[in-house]
Scaffold this active site. Structure first.
Site, PDB file in Angstrom:
ATOM      1  N   MET A 185       4.091 -14.023  48.149  1.00 47.33           N
ATOM      2  CA  MET A 185       4.070 -15.355  48.770  1.00 47.33           C
ATOM      3  C   MET A 185       5.207 -15.548  49.769  1.00 47.33           C
ATOM      4  O   MET A 185       5.026 -16.185  50.803  1.00 47.33           O
ATOM      5  CB  MET A 185       4.188 -16.430  47.692  1.00 47.33           C
ATOM      6  CG  MET A 185       2.907 -16.683  46.960  1.00 47.33           C
ATOM      7  SD  MET A 185       1.722 -17.539  47.996  1.00 47.33           S
ATOM      8  CE  MET A 185       0.664 -18.184  46.702  1.00 47.33           C
ATOM      9  N   ALA A 202       8.527 -15.557  39.053  1.00 48.01           N
ATOM     10  CA  ALA A 202       7.321 -14.796  38.722  1.00 48.01           C
ATOM     11  C   ALA A 202       6.947 -13.888  39.888  1.00 48.01           C
ATOM     12  O   ALA A 202       7.386 -14.100  41.016  1.00 48.01           O
ATOM     13  CB  ALA A 202       6.165 -15.725  38.371  1.00 48.01           C
ATOM     14  N   PHE A 203       6.136 -12.878  39.594  1.00 48.49           N
ATOM     15  CA  PHE A 203       5.900 -11.833  40.601  1.00 48.49           C
ATOM     16  C   PHE A 203       5.163 -12.353  41.834  1.00 48.49           C
ATOM     17  O   PHE A 203       5.201 -11.721  42.886  1.00 48.49           O
ATOM     18  CB  PHE A 203       5.127 -10.661  39.967  1.00 48.49           C
ATOM     19  CG  PHE A 203       3.643 -10.734  40.122  1.00 48.49           C
ATOM     20  CD1 PHE A 203       2.878 -11.539  39.302  1.00 48.49           C
ATOM     21  CD2 PHE A 203       3.006 -10.005  41.111  1.00 48.49           C
ATOM     22  CE1 PHE A 203       1.504 -11.612  39.464  1.00 48.49           C
ATOM     23  CE2 PHE A 203       1.634 -10.065  41.271  1.00 48.49           C
ATOM     24  CZ  PHE A 203       0.884 -10.874  40.443  1.00 48.49           C
ATOM     25  N   LYS A 204       4.516 -13.522  41.731  1.00 46.75           N
ATOM     26  CA  LYS A 204       3.771 -14.015  42.892  1.00 46.75           C
ATOM     27  C   LYS A 204       4.685 -14.277  44.086  1.00 46.75           C
ATOM     28  O   LYS A 204       4.248 -14.245  45.231  1.00 46.75           O
ATOM     29  CB  LYS A 204       2.967 -15.248  42.523  1.00 46.75           C
ATOM     30  CG  LYS A 204       1.843 -14.889  41.552  1.00 46.75           C
ATOM     31  CD  LYS A 204       0.804 -15.957  41.380  1.00 46.75           C
ATOM     32  CE  LYS A 204      -0.371 -15.454  40.559  1.00 46.75           C
ATOM     33  NZ  LYS A 204       0.005 -15.104  39.163  1.00 46.75           N
ATOM     34  N   ASP A 205       5.983 -14.501  43.814  1.00 43.73           N
ATOM     35  CA  ASP A 205       6.935 -14.681  44.909  1.00 43.73           C
ATOM     36  C   ASP A 205       6.982 -13.464  45.839  1.00 43.73           C
ATOM     37  O   ASP A 205       7.235 -13.607  47.030  1.00 43.73           O
ATOM     38  CB  ASP A 205       8.354 -14.885  44.358  1.00 43.73           C
ATOM     39  CG  ASP A 205       8.532 -16.246  43.686  1.00 43.73           C
ATOM     40  OD1 ASP A 205       7.898 -17.225  44.115  1.00 43.73           O
ATOM     41  OD2 ASP A 205       9.331 -16.313  42.730  1.00 43.73           O
TER      42      ASP A 205
END
Ligand SMILES: *Cc1c(COP(=O)(O)O)cnc(C)c1O
Length: 463
Positions: free
Chosen positions: A115, A109-112
């Site tokens: 993060m 997911a794009f949060k990687d």
């Protein structure tokens, strides 16, 4: 670069302080004191360059306290963890319409994207100071996995993630519980996601515990996360013609962090014709951009759970701009939100200004499903429900003549296999690097929904 609070009541702060603190002391969010510029020549020089190089150029003006060569190394490491060499590749899905695939990181997911850098920045700054922190988080699925992957094996960090027992999907749970690094601690709480969030809040409110553990968080209001997300807007726009040509972005939106990063790119000089805020049926932001009224309703569950949000925490950063950076006025509006359940901004001047930058659309569950099916029929591609919301919003709104549309694909379809299969008749497969996820050994503790039990568990593992 110095940072100011959206509520105007703290002294200007350094990048390092902002990184470690997350929230400002007056309850506001940190924003840069000024917007650095990306001139046409800068954009031309970046065209065709690899993602890490674009990342360095875009983020460097925001950073201080870290040496340039070291910052380049941290960026290179963060994006080497991605399965696709371009990090955020574009894929054409129609005449003048592209998907930007942001799901090639470790947790799909794009949060990687943010993060992976944030974990390394934390470790770098803490290591230099000889300090350690305990990061705690509560997750209903996506954020926890991204935080764990970002913090695993980092010397200065112990990370504890609470999830509601038996109430997250199997993919989501396994992405967290199969990480067996020594500094990663998964806790399944006998309760709901709201119970997990309440425990988290109580841990931060317990001053003795907070100090004993040096408690910290990596939540979506951290400025460094926004900063890392500005990069892919620039990277995509220069491929499709910036600086000469404008582009339009359509963004599946929950906490307003991702689309706000697009706004930062716009303020830095990227030629963006419009940012389209795509929401599911939790449509507070669509209502705001339509009427100027910001009024949370009841959160209703959907197939795009990472967008099931009523109070969009990063929205305060846009409000600050709409109030001409008057922190006292923002503080007043946020007080009104708490006391009266909402507020309204001036429709003529301020709403008009917001609408020159933003367009919006709300997409219901039926349209999400039919969009997944239509995408498969038209292009053979499977898209996840969050991405489908954005594609539907792209189709429902208009781009200016000749302006290309870039829709952000924020999760891999295999992260939401049931929803995708139900709409398309085809079951998405996990990428090869995660193919054995269902066979890997899991490790997590099951604890009662009880503050004392959770605190004791944390303390026993950090000493
Ligand atoms: C978090 C998330 C979003 C929403 O992003 P915000 O920055 O909260 O607006 C959209 N899609 C997916 C898959 C997410 O995980």
């Amino acid at each position: 670069m110095h940072y100011v609070s959206t509520r105007g009541a703290v002294a200007p702060s350094s990048f390092e302080a902002v990184l470690l603190a997350g929230l400002a002391g007056d309850g506001g969010l940190f924003v840069p004191a000024t917007w650095p510029r990306l001139e046409a020549d800068d954009l031309l020089a970046l065209r065709g360059r690899p993602y890490p190089e674009v990342a360095f150029r875009v983020m460097w003006p925001f950073v201080d306290g870290i040496e340039g060569g070291r910052f380049r190394e941290l960026i290179a490491e963060a994006y080497a963890a991605f399965a696709h060499g371009e990090v955020a590749p574009l894929r054409q899905i129609g005449p003048n319409h592209w998907l930007m695939e942001l799901f090639h990181g470790p947790t799909l997911a794009f949060k990687d994207v943010a993060m992976q850098l944030l974990g390394r920045l934390f470790d770098e700054v803490l290591g230099r100071r000889g300090e350690r922190v305990t990061i705690v988080g509560a997750t209903s699925g996506d954020t926890g996995a991204a935080a764990i992957e970002a913090c695993r094996d980092r010397d200065s960090i112990e990370i504890f993630i609470l999830h509601p027992l038996d109430r997250v999907s199997e993919v989501q749970r396994r992405q967290m519980t199969t990480v067996t690094s020594k500094n990663v601690h998964n806790i399944a709480v006998e309760g709901t996601f709201d119970d997990c969030q309440a425990l988290l809040k109580d841990m931060f409110a317990d001053q003795a515990f907070r100090e004993a553990t040096r408690l910290s968080a990596v939540n979506s209001i951290n400025w460094a996360r926004v900063m890392a997300q500005v990069v892919y807007y620039v990277y995509a726009a220069i491929q499709l013609g910036a600086p000469e040509r404008q582009v339009r972005f359509v963004v599946p939106t929950g906490n307003f962090g991702d689309v706000y990063a697009g706004y930062v790119a716009l303020r830095m000089g990227l030629p963006i014709s419009r940012l389209v805020v795509a929401t599911n049926r939790n449509d507070i932001l669509h209502r705001f951009f339509s009427t100027g009224d910001y009024r949370p309703g009841e959160t209703r569950p959907t197939q795009s759970p990472s967008m099931d949000i009523q109070v969009a925490s990063n929205f305060e950063r846009l409000l600050f701009e709409l109030c001409d950076r008057d922190g006292a006025e923002v503080a007043g509006l946020m007080r009104q939100l708490g006391e009266d359940g909402g507020f309204r901004i001036d429709a003529n001047e301020r709403l008009a200004r917001a609408r020159a930058w933003f367009d919006s659309a709300a997409v219901d569950e039926a349209l999400t499903n039919s969009t997944i099916a239509r995408m498969q029929q038209r292009t053979g591609l499977l898209v996840d429900p969050h991405t489908a919301v954005a594609i539907a919003a792209a189709w429902a709104t208009e781009a200016d003549e000749g302006v290309p549309t870039i829709t952000l694909a924020t999760a891999h379809p295999a992260k939401f296999p049931d929803a995708v299969a139900a709409s398309s008749g085809e079951r998405p497969e996990l990428p090869a690097r995660l193919a054995d996820l269902y066979e890997r050994e899991e490790r997590f503790a099951v604890l009662a929904n009880d503050l004392a039990a959770v605190e004791a568990h944390v303390l026993a593992r950090i000493s």
